[in-house]
Design an enzyme around this catalytic site. Structure first.
Site, PDB file in Angstrom:
ATOM      1  N   GLN A  22     102.211 -54.944  46.255  1.00  0.00           N
ATOM      2  CA  GLN A  22     102.339 -56.290  46.054  1.00  0.00           C
ATOM      3  C   GLN A  22     102.693 -56.910  47.163  1.00  0.00           C
ATOM      4  O   GLN A  22     102.208 -57.733  47.758  1.00  0.00           O
ATOM      5  CB  GLN A  22     103.276 -56.515  44.838  1.00  0.00           C
ATOM      6  CG  GLN A  22     102.969 -56.025  43.659  1.00  0.00           C
ATOM      7  CD  GLN A  22     101.760 -56.764  42.934  1.00  0.00           C
ATOM      8  OE1 GLN A  22     101.214 -57.907  43.208  1.00  0.00           O
ATOM      9  NE2 GLN A  22     101.513 -56.109  41.697  1.00  0.00           N
ATOM     10  N   ASP A  28      99.254 -60.621  53.359  1.00  0.00           N
ATOM     11  CA  ASP A  28      97.952 -61.051  54.068  1.00  0.00           C
ATOM     12  C   ASP A  28      97.975 -62.476  54.235  1.00  0.00           C
ATOM     13  O   ASP A  28      97.780 -63.046  52.997  1.00  0.00           O
ATOM     14  CB  ASP A  28      97.129 -60.197  52.894  1.00  0.00           C
ATOM     15  CG  ASP A  28      95.751 -60.449  53.564  1.00  0.00           C
ATOM     16  OD1 ASP A  28      95.417 -61.517  54.419  1.00  0.00           O
ATOM     17  OD2 ASP A  28      94.693 -59.789  53.335  1.00  0.00           O
ATOM     18  N   ARG A  31      94.514 -64.496  52.996  1.00  0.00           N
ATOM     19  CA  ARG A  31      94.713 -64.423  51.605  1.00  0.00           C
ATOM     20  C   ARG A  31      95.456 -65.476  51.068  1.00  0.00           C
ATOM     21  O   ARG A  31      95.114 -66.432  50.137  1.00  0.00           O
ATOM     22  CB  ARG A  31      95.119 -63.003  51.088  1.00  0.00           C
ATOM     23  CG  ARG A  31      94.944 -62.891  49.360  1.00  0.00           C
ATOM     24  CD  ARG A  31      95.375 -61.577  49.040  1.00  0.00           C
ATOM     25  NE  ARG A  31      96.667 -61.665  48.750  1.00  0.00           N
ATOM     26  CZ  ARG A  31      97.404 -61.801  47.447  1.00  0.00           C
ATOM     27  NH1 ARG A  31      96.678 -61.642  46.515  1.00  0.00           N
ATOM     28  NH2 ARG A  31      98.619 -61.912  47.237  1.00  0.00           N
ATOM     29  N   GLY A  55      96.364 -61.323  36.046  1.00  0.00           N
ATOM     30  CA  GLY A  55      96.997 -60.226  36.895  1.00  0.00           C
ATOM     31  C   GLY A  55      97.742 -60.768  37.901  1.00  0.00           C
ATOM     32  O   GLY A  55      97.706 -60.949  38.995  1.00  0.00           O
ATOM     33  N   GLU A  77     100.211 -59.793  33.037  1.00  0.00           N
ATOM     34  CA  GLU A  77     100.163 -58.601  34.061  1.00  0.00           C
ATOM     35  C   GLU A  77     100.155 -57.304  33.238  1.00  0.00           C
ATOM     36  O   GLU A  77     101.007 -57.261  32.549  1.00  0.00           O
ATOM     37  CB  GLU A  77     101.398 -58.920  35.178  1.00  0.00           C
ATOM     38  CG  GLU A  77     101.643 -57.482  35.852  1.00  0.00           C
ATOM     39  CD  GLU A  77     100.526 -57.136  36.703  1.00  0.00           C
ATOM     40  OE1 GLU A  77      99.764 -57.784  37.285  1.00  0.00           O
ATOM     41  OE2 GLU A  77     100.299 -55.874  36.792  1.00  0.00           O
ATOM     42  N   GLU A 106      92.619 -57.976  28.467  1.00  0.00           N
ATOM     43  CA  GLU A 106      91.744 -57.834  27.188  1.00  0.00           C
ATOM     44  C   GLU A 106      92.250 -57.933  25.873  1.00  0.00           C
ATOM     45  O   GLU A 106      91.864 -58.139  24.990  1.00  0.00           O
ATOM     46  CB  GLU A 106      90.976 -56.472  27.427  1.00  0.00           C
ATOM     47  CG  GLU A 106      90.100 -56.366  28.545  1.00  0.00           C
ATOM     48  CD  GLU A 106      90.572 -56.232  30.152  1.00  0.00           C
ATOM     49  OE1 GLU A 106      91.822 -56.352  30.134  1.00  0.00           O
ATOM     50  OE2 GLU A 106      89.882 -56.440  30.874  1.00  0.00           O
ATOM     51  N   GLU A 120      93.595 -63.311  41.442  1.00  0.00           N
ATOM     52  CA  GLU A 120      93.042 -62.793  42.779  1.00  0.00           C
ATOM     53  C   GLU A 120      92.653 -61.334  42.362  1.00  0.00           C
ATOM     54  O   GLU A 120      93.466 -60.268  42.444  1.00  0.00           O
ATOM     55  CB  GLU A 120      94.282 -62.558  43.741  1.00  0.00           C
ATOM     56  CG  GLU A 120      93.826 -62.301  44.974  1.00  0.00           C
ATOM     57  CD  GLU A 120      93.449 -61.095  45.466  1.00  0.00           C
ATOM     58  OE1 GLU A 120      92.484 -60.457  44.975  1.00  0.00           O
ATOM     59  OE2 GLU A 120      94.394 -60.257  45.961  1.00  0.00           O
ATOM     60  N   GLU A 129      87.267 -51.980  41.996  1.00  0.00           N
ATOM     61  CA  GLU A 129      88.171 -51.857  41.057  1.00  0.00           C
ATOM     62  C   GLU A 129      87.682 -52.644  39.702  1.00  0.00           C
ATOM     63  O   GLU A 129      88.399 -52.479  38.608  1.00  0.00           O
ATOM     64  CB  GLU A 129      89.449 -52.924  41.515  1.00  0.00           C
ATOM     65  CG  GLU A 129      89.951 -52.313  42.645  1.00  0.00           C
ATOM     66  CD  GLU A 129      91.240 -53.090  43.356  1.00  0.00           C
ATOM     67  OE1 GLU A 129      91.914 -53.823  42.363  1.00  0.00           O
ATOM     68  OE2 GLU A 129      91.642 -53.111  44.446  1.00  0.00           O
ATOM     69  N   HIS A 298      93.865 -57.446  54.539  1.00  0.00           N
ATOM     70  CA  HIS A 298      94.112 -56.155  54.120  1.00  0.00           C
ATOM     71  C   HIS A 298      92.829 -55.632  53.545  1.00  0.00           C
ATOM     72  O   HIS A 298      92.723 -54.269  53.128  1.00  0.00           O
ATOM     73  CB  HIS A 298      95.191 -56.083  53.188  1.00  0.00           C
ATOM     74  CG  HIS A 298      94.838 -56.592  51.601  1.00  0.00           C
ATOM     75  ND1 HIS A 298      94.545 -57.913  51.392  1.00  0.00           N
ATOM     76  CD2 HIS A 298      94.546 -55.827  50.523  1.00  0.00           C
ATOM     77  CE1 HIS A 298      94.410 -58.198  50.075  1.00  0.00           C
ATOM     78  NE2 HIS A 298      94.370 -56.897  49.672  1.00  0.00           N
TER      79      HIS A 298
HETATM   80  N1  LIG Z   1      93.038 -56.179  32.854  1.00  0.00           N
HETATM   81  C1  LIG Z   1      94.269 -56.826  33.339  1.00  0.00           C
HETATM   82  N2  LIG Z   1      95.119 -57.208  32.520  1.00  0.00           N
HETATM   83  C2  LIG Z   1      96.352 -57.458  33.203  1.00  0.00           C
HETATM   84  N3  LIG Z   1      96.464 -57.414  34.492  1.00  0.00           N
HETATM   85  C3  LIG Z   1      95.622 -56.767  35.474  1.00  0.00           C
HETATM   86  C4  LIG Z   1      94.360 -56.238  34.729  1.00  0.00           C
HETATM   87  N4  LIG Z   1      93.685 -55.909  35.659  1.00  0.00           N
HETATM   88  C5  LIG Z   1      94.499 -56.113  36.942  1.00  0.00           C
HETATM   89  N5  LIG Z   1      95.498 -56.473  36.586  1.00  0.00           N
HETATM   90  C6  LIG Z   1      96.876 -56.807  37.588  1.00  0.00           C
HETATM   91  O1  LIG Z   1      96.175 -57.639  38.488  1.00  0.00           O
HETATM   92  C7  LIG Z   1      96.746 -57.441  39.670  1.00  0.00           C
HETATM   93  C8  LIG Z   1      95.756 -57.602  40.743  1.00  0.00           C
HETATM   94  S1  LIG Z   1      96.560 -57.885  42.443  1.00  0.00           S
HETATM   95  C9  LIG Z   1      97.056 -59.818  42.414  1.00  0.00           C
HETATM   96  C10 LIG Z   1      98.358 -59.891  42.082  1.00  0.00           C
HETATM   97  C11 LIG Z   1      98.905 -61.363  42.259  1.00  0.00           C
HETATM   98  N6  LIG Z   1      98.198 -62.343  41.530  1.00  0.00           N
HETATM   99  C12 LIG Z   1      98.743 -61.851  43.907  1.00  0.00           C
HETATM  100  O2  LIG Z   1      97.793 -62.744  43.996  1.00  0.00           O
HETATM  101  O3  LIG Z   1      99.419 -61.634  44.605  1.00  0.00           O
HETATM  102  C13 LIG Z   1      97.618 -56.260  39.645  1.00  0.00           C
HETATM  103  O4  LIG Z   1      99.114 -56.462  39.569  1.00  0.00           O
HETATM  104  C14 LIG Z   1      97.085 -55.370  38.389  1.00  0.00           C
HETATM  105  O5  LIG Z   1      98.118 -54.651  37.778  1.00  0.00           O
END
Ligand SMILES: Nc1ncnc2c1ncn2[C@@H]1O[C@H](CSCC[C@H](N)C(=O)O)[C@@H](O)[C@H]1O
Ligand SMILES: Nc1ncnc2c1ncn2[C@@H]1O[C@H](CSCC[C@H](N)C(=O)O)[C@@H](O)[C@H]1O
Lengths: 360, 360
Positions: A22, A28, A31, A55, A77, A106, A120, A129, A298
């Protein structure tokens, strides 16, 4: 094909459960600046609104939305990072607004529909991904009809490049093969087993690893030897999973540097925060991951090497047909196929060449 | 707890599907010599016999058994490496004897019972990977009552060591934390979020990574500062999964070097090829992974660091109680707990210290 959740966790989510990872994203600047400016220069999109952060990771975007005036933020998350997000939310005094929910997007049930979805979700070369699937799913279930997506648009780019990476990787491959031949000899002499039948598969395995897998790289802009092309545009409000599952594009690129080598292609992306048609952003923000000297990210760029690299000159044209599909073994990784035809400025056309790559 | 097969494949088996990884094992001369000599110096165990190779990988052990005169060899392999094994068997003209079967040992049905089970199942510190479970399962189902195990015995060893790894890792941790403090400042200043509440978890995550996870190392014998102790002995013909699931041992070690630091403990193993009581080996072979100058192995030793490292002198004694259990998240990884009491040669005892580690 249904995705095994345990396998998906072992292959994908697990890394996001580390603060180390994280922090890489949080460090970054390109970003961070883009999302920060997108939120704080468009407070009218957040003030008094209900927001969903898909996420949330450390919780950073959710906290910003609260600071920008959101009435309520649902921060979903999938990993145990949610515990840290909850602590961070509390420590930053927005726990009355941000509700961190551990679960996969989901499956989560929200008590209401939302005005804004922020996320993000971008991987290498945008779609690695396959996390945008989860954003689409969230949008279709939870976004109000007049809701806004943050970001609102995304584009994939591709450009011809020169690079010494090809020679380097070719050299690595040769070293690996020399080592292998030595190994075959030792195994025959000392242990009475002839390994030669495995030479070809060993070569294939290593060729795949060194040359047929795209490479992460932060290119210098002067390594780009032709005009970049947009190969895919996504409207985050409208896109469906069917539209992003495969990416096909036919495009042409013109070389704008003389006497160089076409070492391969680089792919990158940008995303835009423009709000929606009815409710546009006051300040439109762009986040680009294009080759840059000062604003590297990154994500870098994904490099697809051609070997051997053809010589090219200013004015040469490349007709390219590009296909990206999801890997059969892992829907979050991609298979890429290029067919390019080089047309010299003289008009002479070389026969088409096809190369396949994995994005891992 | 039942093991999800897909997850087990994603976490464990996948690496074995690469020739690269098989070659690493095939290039380990100490390992290769031991199995080679075990088989060819004890041909009476193989001549005219039916053999099972559990986890045949490239097929090397199965081919040797055939070359040593086996009538039939069943070579079971869970991954797609089985295709390569089949090719190798054929290229070495033993395909009339060796039958490669793709499948997991737990599920495969053989047409007959076998006289010998051969397997190279050892992981770091012997039991990492928990593959011996599969050998036990094979033995209980497929070994004839008077059958033989190759190897027949295994032992785990532990010794006190000195090493600069502790200082190095401590330094890495400090660097990581300095970087973190800088990050907290930047995030507060530029992005208005105070990350300090995550400092403790960040430190814990990194302490676990740098200091609380055992390290792979090939130690020089002069880094061993006391007499090694055997902490577990396994008779491969008799052992049950219940007996190897946890390893507990109380033992004492005496320091035999003056004015040094106890940087931690090193664990390693040896295995023996002695045949069985009724049918002993003609030439007993030993494979050891102890610290060595000329006979290093790819297993190396596992180092468990103590920080800060206590000063010790010749004649000091360590009373240790050791417990190794399987990790709850992944049955192929281990959690280790040491409690040690240092008794100086003067008779003075220091209070007991407990340290916990993961083997990853
Ligand atoms: N289907 C899903 N449901 C819940 N969380 C998810 C997901 N797919 C990805 N993630 C989560 O989404 C995050 C993407 S990384 C971005 C993290 C944060 N929003 C930031 O901008 O710093 C990760 O922590 C990953 O575990
Ligand atoms: N339960 C199981 N069933 C079948 N194969 C297994 C297994 N557990 C581990 N293996 C396989 O066992 C091998 C162990 S590595 C040893 C390979 C080979 N016998 C050699 O000595 O070089 C790996 O290829 C792994 O995929």
């Amino acid at each position: 094909a249904a995705v095994d959740k345990g396998v998906d966790f072992a292959n994908y989510f697990c890394t996001y459960a580390f603060l180390y990872h994280q922090k890489e994203m949080l460090s970054d600047r390109v970003r961070m600046d883009a999302y920060y400016n997108a939120v704080f220069q468009n407070k009218h999109h957040f003030r008094g609104k209900v927001v969903l952060d898909v996420g949330t990771g450390s919780g950073i975007l959710a906290i910003w939305c609260a600071q920008a005036g959101a009435k309520k933020v649902y921060a979903v998350e999938a990993t145990k990072m949610s515990d840290h997000a909850r602590e961070l939310v509390k420590a930053n005094n927005v726990d009355d607004i941000v509700e961190v929910i551990e679960g996969s997007m989901e499956e989560v049930i929200l008590p209401e529909k939302v005005d804004v979805i922020i996320s993000e979700w971008m991987g290498y070369f945008l779609l690695r991904e396959s996390m945008f699937d989860s954003v689409i799913c969230a949008r279709d279930r939870w976004l109000k009809p007049d809701g806004i997506m943050y970001p609102s648009h995304a584009r994939m780019w591709m450009a011809p490049i020169r690079s010494s990476l090809g020679d380097q990787k070719m050299n690595d491959l040769e070293c690996a093969m020399n080592d292998w031949y030595n190994f075959v000899e030792v195994t025959e002499t000392h242990y009475g087993v002839n390994m030669n039948v495995l030479t070809k598969p060993y070569h294939e395995e290593h060729e795949k690893y060194y040359l047929k897998t795209s490479l992460w790289n932060n290119l210098h802009p002067n390594q780009v030897i032709g005009t970049p092309a947009i190969i895919k545009e996504i409207d985050c409000l409208m896109a469906t999973v069917d539209e992003i599952r495969d990416v096909t594009s036919k495009f042409s690129l013109s070389i704008n540097m003389d006497r160089t080598r076409l070492s391969g292609f680089a792919g990158w992306f940008d995303v835009h925060f423009r709000g929606s048609m009815q409710n546009p952003a006051m300040h439109k923000i762009e986040l680009t991951t294009a080759p840059s000297v000062d604003n590297t990210t990154h994500w870098g760029q994904q490099v697809f090497l051609l070997y051997p690299p053809p010589r090219v000159n200013e004015g040469d044209r490349l007709m390219i047909s590009f296909l990206m599909t999801r890997s059969k073994e892992n829907h979050r990784l991609m298979d890429v196929e290029f067919t390019y035809e080089l047309q010299h400025s003289s008009g002479k056309r070389l026969p088409p060449v096809t190369s396949k790559f994995c994005i891992e």
